[in-house]
Design a protein around this motif. Structure first.
Motif, PDB file in Angstrom:
ATOM      1  N   ARG A  29       2.269 -20.587 -12.550  1.00  0.00           N
ATOM      2  CA  ARG A  29       1.762 -20.676 -11.191  1.00  0.00           C
ATOM      3  C   ARG A  29       0.323 -21.165 -11.222  1.00  0.00           C
ATOM      4  O   ARG A  29      -0.363 -21.091 -12.240  1.00  0.00           O
ATOM      5  N   SER A  30      -0.138 -21.649 -10.105  1.00  0.00           N
ATOM      6  CA  SER A  30      -1.528 -22.071  -9.995  1.00  0.00           C
ATOM      7  C   SER A  30      -2.441 -20.874 -10.224  1.00  0.00           C
ATOM      8  O   SER A  30      -2.113 -19.733  -9.863  1.00  0.00           O
ATOM      9  N   GLU A  31      -3.592 -21.123 -10.825  1.00  0.00           N
ATOM     10  CA  GLU A  31      -4.559 -20.056 -11.025  1.00  0.00           C
ATOM     11  C   GLU A  31      -5.122 -19.608  -9.674  1.00  0.00           C
ATOM     12  O   GLU A  31      -5.158 -20.389  -8.718  1.00  0.00           O
ATOM     13  N   PRO A  32      -5.555 -18.358  -9.557  1.00  0.00           N
ATOM     14  CA  PRO A  32      -6.043 -17.861  -8.270  1.00  0.00           C
ATOM     15  C   PRO A  32      -7.279 -18.630  -7.790  1.00  0.00           C
ATOM     16  O   PRO A  32      -8.165 -18.954  -8.588  1.00  0.00           O
ATOM     17  N   ASP A  33      -7.309 -18.897  -6.515  1.00  0.00           N
ATOM     18  CA  ASP A  33      -8.442 -19.587  -5.908  1.00  0.00           C
ATOM     19  C   ASP A  33      -9.625 -18.615  -5.795  1.00  0.00           C
ATOM     20  O   ASP A  33      -9.465 -17.474  -5.342  1.00  0.00           O
ATOM     21  N   ARG A  34     -10.789 -19.082  -6.190  1.00  0.00           N
ATOM     22  CA  ARG A  34     -11.953 -18.191  -6.253  1.00  0.00           C
ATOM     23  C   ARG A  34     -12.318 -17.611  -4.888  1.00  0.00           C
ATOM     24  O   ARG A  34     -12.445 -16.390  -4.734  1.00  0.00           O
ATOM     25  N   GLU A  35     -12.493 -18.461  -3.902  1.00  0.00           N
ATOM     26  CA  GLU A  35     -12.964 -17.985  -2.598  1.00  0.00           C
ATOM     27  C   GLU A  35     -11.963 -17.061  -1.925  1.00  0.00           C
ATOM     28  O   GLU A  35     -12.314 -15.971  -1.443  1.00  0.00           O
ATOM     29  N   SER A  36     -10.698 -17.464  -1.887  1.00  0.00           N
ATOM     30  CA  SER A  36      -9.701 -16.650  -1.185  1.00  0.00           C
ATOM     31  C   SER A  36      -9.412 -15.345  -1.920  1.00  0.00           C
ATOM     32  O   SER A  36      -9.123 -14.319  -1.284  1.00  0.00           O
ATOM     33  N   THR A  37      -9.520 -15.351  -3.246  1.00  0.00           N
ATOM     34  CA  THR A  37      -9.267 -14.122  -3.998  1.00  0.00           C
ATOM     35  C   THR A  37     -10.388 -13.121  -3.791  1.00  0.00           C
ATOM     36  O   THR A  37     -10.142 -11.912  -3.617  1.00  0.00           O
ATOM     37  N   PHE A  38     -11.627 -13.575  -3.800  1.00  0.00           N
ATOM     38  CA  PHE A  38     -12.735 -12.669  -3.500  1.00  0.00           C
ATOM     39  C   PHE A  38     -12.623 -12.141  -2.071  1.00  0.00           C
ATOM     40  O   PHE A  38     -12.865 -10.948  -1.813  1.00  0.00           O
ATOM     41  N   THR A  39     -12.246 -13.006  -1.138  1.00  0.00           N
ATOM     42  CA  THR A  39     -12.073 -12.564   0.249  1.00  0.00           C
ATOM     43  C   THR A  39     -11.011 -11.478   0.336  1.00  0.00           C
ATOM     44  O   THR A  39     -11.177 -10.468   1.035  1.00  0.00           O
ATOM     45  N   ALA A  40      -9.916 -11.669  -0.393  1.00  0.00           N
ATOM     46  CA  ALA A  40      -8.834 -10.678  -0.400  1.00  0.00           C
ATOM     47  C   ALA A  40      -9.309  -9.355  -0.998  1.00  0.00           C
ATOM     48  O   ALA A  40      -8.973  -8.276  -0.488  1.00  0.00           O
ATOM     49  N   LEU A  41     -10.097  -9.415  -2.077  1.00  0.00           N
ATOM     50  CA  LEU A  41     -10.567  -8.180  -2.707  1.00  0.00           C
ATOM     51  C   LEU A  41     -11.510  -7.420  -1.771  1.00  0.00           C
ATOM     52  O   LEU A  41     -11.399  -6.195  -1.636  1.00  0.00           O
ATOM     53  N   LEU A  42     -12.417  -8.129  -1.135  1.00  0.00           N
ATOM     54  CA  LEU A  42     -13.328  -7.468  -0.203  1.00  0.00           C
ATOM     55  C   LEU A  42     -12.555  -6.781   0.924  1.00  0.00           C
ATOM     56  O   LEU A  42     -12.899  -5.661   1.334  1.00  0.00           O
ATOM     57  N   GLU A  43     -11.515  -7.426   1.410  1.00  0.00           N
ATOM     58  CA  GLU A  43     -10.713  -6.837   2.485  1.00  0.00           C
ATOM     59  C   GLU A  43      -9.920  -5.631   1.996  1.00  0.00           C
ATOM     60  O   GLU A  43      -9.847  -4.596   2.684  1.00  0.00           O
ATOM     61  N   GLU A  44      -9.338  -5.723   0.806  1.00  0.00           N
ATOM     62  CA  GLU A  44      -8.569  -4.586   0.287  1.00  0.00           C
ATOM     63  C   GLU A  44      -9.464  -3.395   0.011  1.00  0.00           C
ATOM     64  O   GLU A  44      -9.067  -2.237   0.252  1.00  0.00           O
ATOM     65  N   TYR A  45     -10.671  -3.622  -0.478  1.00  0.00           N
ATOM     66  CA  TYR A  45     -11.608  -2.518  -0.689  1.00  0.00           C
ATOM     67  C   TYR A  45     -12.020  -1.893   0.647  1.00  0.00           C
ATOM     68  O   TYR A  45     -12.174  -0.672   0.756  1.00  0.00           O
ATOM     69  N   ARG A  46     -12.213  -2.717   1.670  1.00  0.00           N
ATOM     70  CA  ARG A  46     -12.539  -2.171   2.995  1.00  0.00           C
ATOM     71  C   ARG A  46     -11.402  -1.304   3.520  1.00  0.00           C
ATOM     72  O   ARG A  46     -11.624  -0.174   3.992  1.00  0.00           O
ATOM     73  N   LEU A  47     -10.188  -1.808   3.414  1.00  0.00           N
ATOM     74  CA  LEU A  47      -9.031  -1.056   3.896  1.00  0.00           C
ATOM     75  C   LEU A  47      -8.822   0.221   3.082  1.00  0.00           C
ATOM     76  O   LEU A  47      -8.483   1.278   3.639  1.00  0.00           O
ATOM     77  N   PHE A  48      -9.027   0.132   1.775  1.00  0.00           N
ATOM     78  CA  PHE A  48      -8.840   1.312   0.927  1.00  0.00           C
ATOM     79  C   PHE A  48      -9.883   2.369   1.273  1.00  0.00           C
ATOM     80  O   PHE A  48      -9.569   3.564   1.355  1.00  0.00           O
ATOM     81  N   ALA A  49     -11.135   1.953   1.469  1.00  0.00           N
ATOM     82  CA  ALA A  49     -12.181   2.907   1.828  1.00  0.00           C
ATOM     83  C   ALA A  49     -11.857   3.594   3.149  1.00  0.00           C
ATOM     84  O   ALA A  49     -12.031   4.820   3.290  1.00  0.00           O
ATOM     85  N   ASN A  50     -11.376   2.845   4.124  1.00  0.00           N
ATOM     86  CA  ASN A  50     -10.996   3.433   5.409  1.00  0.00           C
ATOM     87  C   ASN A  50      -9.852   4.430   5.236  1.00  0.00           C
ATOM     88  O   ASN A  50      -9.843   5.500   5.871  1.00  0.00           O
ATOM     89  N   LEU A  51      -8.888   4.071   4.395  1.00  0.00           N
ATOM     90  CA  LEU A  51      -7.752   4.965   4.151  1.00  0.00           C
ATOM     91  C   LEU A  51      -8.221   6.263   3.506  1.00  0.00           C
ATOM     92  O   LEU A  51      -7.842   7.362   3.931  1.00  0.00           O
ATOM     93  N   VAL A  52      -9.054   6.145   2.484  1.00  0.00           N
ATOM     94  CA  VAL A  52      -9.531   7.334   1.777  1.00  0.00           C
ATOM     95  C   VAL A  52     -10.368   8.213   2.704  1.00  0.00           C
ATOM     96  O   VAL A  52     -10.240   9.444   2.700  1.00  0.00           O
ATOM     97  N   ALA A  53     -11.220   7.601   3.505  1.00  0.00           N
ATOM     98  CA  ALA A  53     -12.075   8.372   4.407  1.00  0.00           C
ATOM     99  C   ALA A  53     -11.269   9.191   5.409  1.00  0.00           C
ATOM    100  O   ALA A  53     -11.760  10.196   5.938  1.00  0.00           O
TER     101      ALA A  53
END
Length: 218
Positions: free
Chosen positions: A3-27
């Motif tokens: 498969r194509s290697e992960p795109d830098r910009e979109s992968t970082f964007t996805a990680l920032l969003e998942e961390y935001r959602l995870f923090a909200n869930l944990v809180a």
């Protein structure tokens, strides 16, 4: 097939969003929720949350790969949900700063995790945050998140399977490796969430006509 290697910009964007959602869930967790058992053997919700926060902290401190998941969980499992959420959001801020300065050469270079490029390592963090949030939701009887994180995680596991010689040479797996994550269910007849759980060892692959080698953590 690779498969194509992960795109830098979109992968970082996805990680920032998942961390935001995870923090909200944990809180949002209370004491009862923290001690619910999860499908991660031997782990309660508090352990799952602590691992994700500990892993993010290790990445930001430059010590990724020096602690096991169990060590990360043990170090923070007694923290209050609000404190865990704050730590993860602080790590998220640092990830955002890293994303702003990391270039394509570094993205394609080796990471502290053996056999992973930096890009693949960041992609793995997206998967880890999404799947562990799903572990928590499942433990609490909540529905899974059908948003972009699901497809970013599915793309990661398909990429991991494409890089695994034993998996990639099995016709039952090879036939799905090149499918775009957003088209996966339509092409295969297997729901994206189900395949993600199968590929991360959370569902029995036999029920989907898939071999044990589909589990990237086997």
């Amino acid at each position: 097939m690779r498969r194509s290697e992960p795109d830098r910009e979109s992968t970082f964007t996805a990680l920032l969003e998942e961390y935001r959602l995870f923090a909200n869930l944990v809180a949002s967790l209370d004491d009862s929720a923290l001690h619910q058992p999860t499908r991660c053997v031997g782990w309660q919700v508090c352990d799952v949350a602590a691992h994700v926060v500990g892993q993010a902290s290790d990445v930001i401190s430059g010590t990724a790969g020096t602690r096991t998941a169990d060590e990360q969980a043990a170090a923070l499992r007694d923290e209050q949900p609000s404190a865990l959420a704050e730590q993860l959001l602080a790590a998220r801020d640092s990830v955002g700063q890293l994303a702003a300065v990391l270039d394509d050469t570094s993205w394609a270079g080796p990471s502290p995790i053996p056999d992973f490029t930096v890009g693949q390592g960041v992609h793995a963090l997206v998967n880890d945050a999404y799947v562990h949030a799903d572990d928590i939701r499942a433990a609490l009887g909540q529905a899974f998140d059908p948003g972009p994180g699901l497809y970013a995680s599915l793309d990661f596991v398909l990429g991991a399977l494409s890089r695994d010689d034993q998996s990639a040479t099995d016709p039952r797996i090879a036939r799905v490796i090149g499918i775009p994550a957003t088209d996966f269910a339509d092409v295969t007849g297997i729901a994206a969430h189900d395949f993600l759980l199968v590929a991360t060892g959370r569902l029995d692959p036999n029920g989907f006509g898939l071999p044990e080698t589909v589990n990237i953590f086997r």
